[in-house]
Every structure is written in structure tokens, then in C-alpha cells.
Write a protein that holds these residues in place. Sequence first.
Motif, short mmCIF file in Angstrom:
data_model
loop_
_atom_site.label_atom_id
_atom_site.label_comp_id
_atom_site.label_asym_id
_atom_site.label_seq_id
_atom_site.Cartn_x
_atom_site.Cartn_y
_atom_site.Cartn_z
N VAL A 140 0.85 -1.19 0.00
CA VAL A 140 0.00 0.00 0.00
C VAL A 140 0.89 1.25 0.00
CG1 VAL A 140 -1.79 1.28 1.26
CG2 VAL A 140 -1.79 -1.21 1.32
N ALA A 141 0.49 2.24 -0.78
CA ALA A 141 1.20 3.51 -0.79
C ALA A 141 0.25 4.61 -1.26
CB ALA A 141 2.42 3.45 -1.70
N ALA A 142 0.56 5.84 -0.87
CA ALA A 142 -0.24 6.98 -1.31
C ALA A 142 0.69 8.11 -1.72
CB ALA A 142 -1.18 7.45 -0.20
N SER A 143 0.27 8.83 -2.75
CA SER A 143 1.06 9.97 -3.23
C SER A 143 0.15 10.87 -4.05
CB SER A 143 2.22 9.48 -4.10
OG SER A 143 2.90 10.59 -4.68
N ASN A 144 0.57 12.12 -4.22
CA ASN A 144 -0.21 12.99 -5.11
C ASN A 144 0.14 12.73 -6.57
OD1 ASN A 144 2.30 14.15 -5.02
ND2 ASN A 144 1.62 16.11 -4.21
N ASP A 145 1.12 11.87 -6.82
CA ASP A 145 1.48 11.43 -8.16
C ASP A 145 1.12 9.95 -8.27
OD1 ASP A 145 2.86 10.30 -10.36
OD2 ASP A 145 4.37 11.88 -10.31
N THR A 146 0.20 9.62 -9.15
CA THR A 146 -0.28 8.24 -9.29
C THR A 146 0.86 7.26 -9.59
OG1 THR A 146 -2.35 9.12 -10.11
CG2 THR A 146 -2.00 6.78 -10.44
N GLU A 147 1.79 7.67 -10.47
CA GLU A 147 2.90 6.78 -10.82
C GLU A 147 3.81 6.52 -9.62
OE1 GLU A 147 4.94 7.94 -14.40
OE2 GLU A 147 3.07 8.01 -15.52
N VAL A 148 4.04 7.54 -8.81
CA VAL A 148 4.86 7.38 -7.60
C VAL A 148 4.16 6.44 -6.62
CG1 VAL A 148 5.80 8.57 -5.57
CG2 VAL A 148 6.07 9.58 -7.84
N ALA A 149 2.84 6.61 -6.46
CA ALA A 149 2.08 5.74 -5.58
C ALA A 149 2.15 4.29 -6.06
CB ALA A 149 0.62 6.21 -5.50
N GLN A 150 2.03 4.09 -7.37
CA GLN A 150 2.09 2.74 -7.94
C GLN A 150 3.46 2.11 -7.70
OE1 GLN A 150 -0.64 1.36 -9.67
NE2 GLN A 150 0.43 -0.56 -9.87
N ALA A 151 4.52 2.87 -7.97
CA ALA A 151 5.89 2.36 -7.79
C ALA A 151 6.16 2.05 -6.31
CB ALA A 151 6.90 3.37 -8.33
N SER A 152 5.70 2.93 -5.43
CA SER A 152 5.91 2.72 -3.99
C SER A 152 5.15 1.49 -3.50
CB SER A 152 5.49 3.95 -3.19
OG SER A 152 6.38 5.02 -3.42
N ALA A 153 3.93 1.29 -4.00
CA ALA A 153 3.14 0.12 -3.60
C ALA A 153 3.83 -1.16 -4.09
CB ALA A 153 1.73 0.22 -4.15
N LYS A 154 4.41 -1.12 -5.29
CA LYS A 154 5.14 -2.28 -5.80
C LYS A 154 6.37 -2.56 -4.93
CE LYS A 154 3.78 -2.52 -10.64
NZ LYS A 154 4.21 -2.43 -12.04
N ASN A 155 7.07 -1.50 -4.52
CA ASN A 155 8.22 -1.67 -3.63
C ASN A 155 7.79 -2.28 -2.30
OD1 ASN A 155 9.97 -0.65 -5.53
ND2 ASN A 155 10.20 1.34 -4.56
N ASP A 156 6.67 -1.78 -1.75
CA ASP A 156 6.14 -2.31 -0.49
C ASP A 156 5.82 -3.80 -0.64
OD1 ASP A 156 5.34 -1.98 2.22
OD2 ASP A 156 3.25 -1.69 1.62
N LEU A 157 5.19 -4.15 -1.77
CA LEU A 157 4.85 -5.54 -2.04
C LEU A 157 6.10 -6.41 -2.11
CD1 LEU A 157 2.11 -7.04 -2.74
CD2 LEU A 157 2.86 -6.93 -5.09
N ARG A 158 7.12 -5.95 -2.83
CA ARG A 158 8.37 -6.72 -2.97
C ARG A 158 9.10 -6.82 -1.63
NH1 ARG A 158 11.57 -4.15 -7.81
NH2 ARG A 158 13.01 -5.87 -7.49
N ASN A 159 9.08 -5.73 -0.83
CA ASN A 159 9.71 -5.77 0.50
C ASN A 159 9.06 -6.83 1.38
OD1 ASN A 159 11.43 -3.64 -0.19
ND2 ASN A 159 10.18 -2.09 0.82
N LYS A 160 7.72 -6.86 1.37
CA LYS A 160 6.99 -7.82 2.20
C LYS A 160 7.19 -9.25 1.71
CE LYS A 160 3.78 -4.47 4.02
NZ LYS A 160 2.50 -3.79 3.87
N ALA A 161 7.24 -9.42 0.38
CA ALA A 161 7.48 -10.76 -0.18
C ALA A 161 8.88 -11.24 0.21
CB ALA A 161 7.32 -10.72 -1.70
N ALA A 162 9.86 -10.35 0.15
CA ALA A 162 11.23 -10.71 0.51
C ALA A 162 11.31 -11.10 1.99
CB ALA A 162 12.18 -9.54 0.23
N ALA A 163 10.54 -10.43 2.83
CA ALA A 163 10.53 -10.74 4.26
C ALA A 163 10.03 -12.17 4.52
CB ALA A 163 9.68 -9.74 5.02
N LEU A 164 9.22 -12.69 3.60
CA LEU A 164 8.73 -14.07 3.71
C LEU A 164 9.69 -15.07 3.08
CD1 LEU A 164 4.95 -13.65 2.73
CD2 LEU A 164 5.89 -13.93 5.02
#
Length: 90
Positions: free
Chosen positions: A32-56
Motif C-alpha cells: 500500500v502507498a499513497a502519493s499525489n502522483d499516481t505513478e509514484v504511488a504505484q511504484a511505492s506500492a510495488k516496492n512495499d509488495l516486494r519488500n513484504k514478499a522478501a521478508a517471507l
Amino acid sequence: KIELQPQAESVEFAYETPSPTAYKFIGQVIGVAASNDTEVAQASAKNDLRNKAAALGAVLVTIDENTGEAVPLADKTKVKLVGRAYKPVD
């Protein structure tokens, strides 16, 4: 903005469910991520997803759900990605 952690750099996105003979499902992950720039929010959410997947211990992640919604009164877009994490079969 969510930065990609070093251990998550090896986590790849899979566009199809990987072969069960090669990869084992290890859990659902949500980015999950939020930003006033949709592309930044999308990229941040993907990073969050990859970080959590790596933790598993995952090396692959699929995205099952990709939702973006406006955050009321904040002029931001919140992106939520729901995916499945996989690791190689031993």
C-alpha cells in the motif's frame, strides 16, 4: 515514497502463476502507498509488495488485485496491491 529494501531487489514480478513443481506458494502480501502522483504511488506500492514478499523469503510475486482510489481532501491517490508470494521448491 517507499524505498525498495536491498533484500527485495531479487524479488521478481510474475505475470502468471508459476509452476507448482518449481515454486511453492508461501503467503499473501499486500503493498500500500499513497502519493499525489499516481505513478509514484504505484511504484511505492510495488516496492512495499516486494519488500513484504522478501521478508517471507519469496523470489517471485504475482499481483492479483491492483486498486487505486482518491484520498478525500488530500489530493492523493492510494494504491493497494494484493499479491501472492512464491519461493523455489527445495
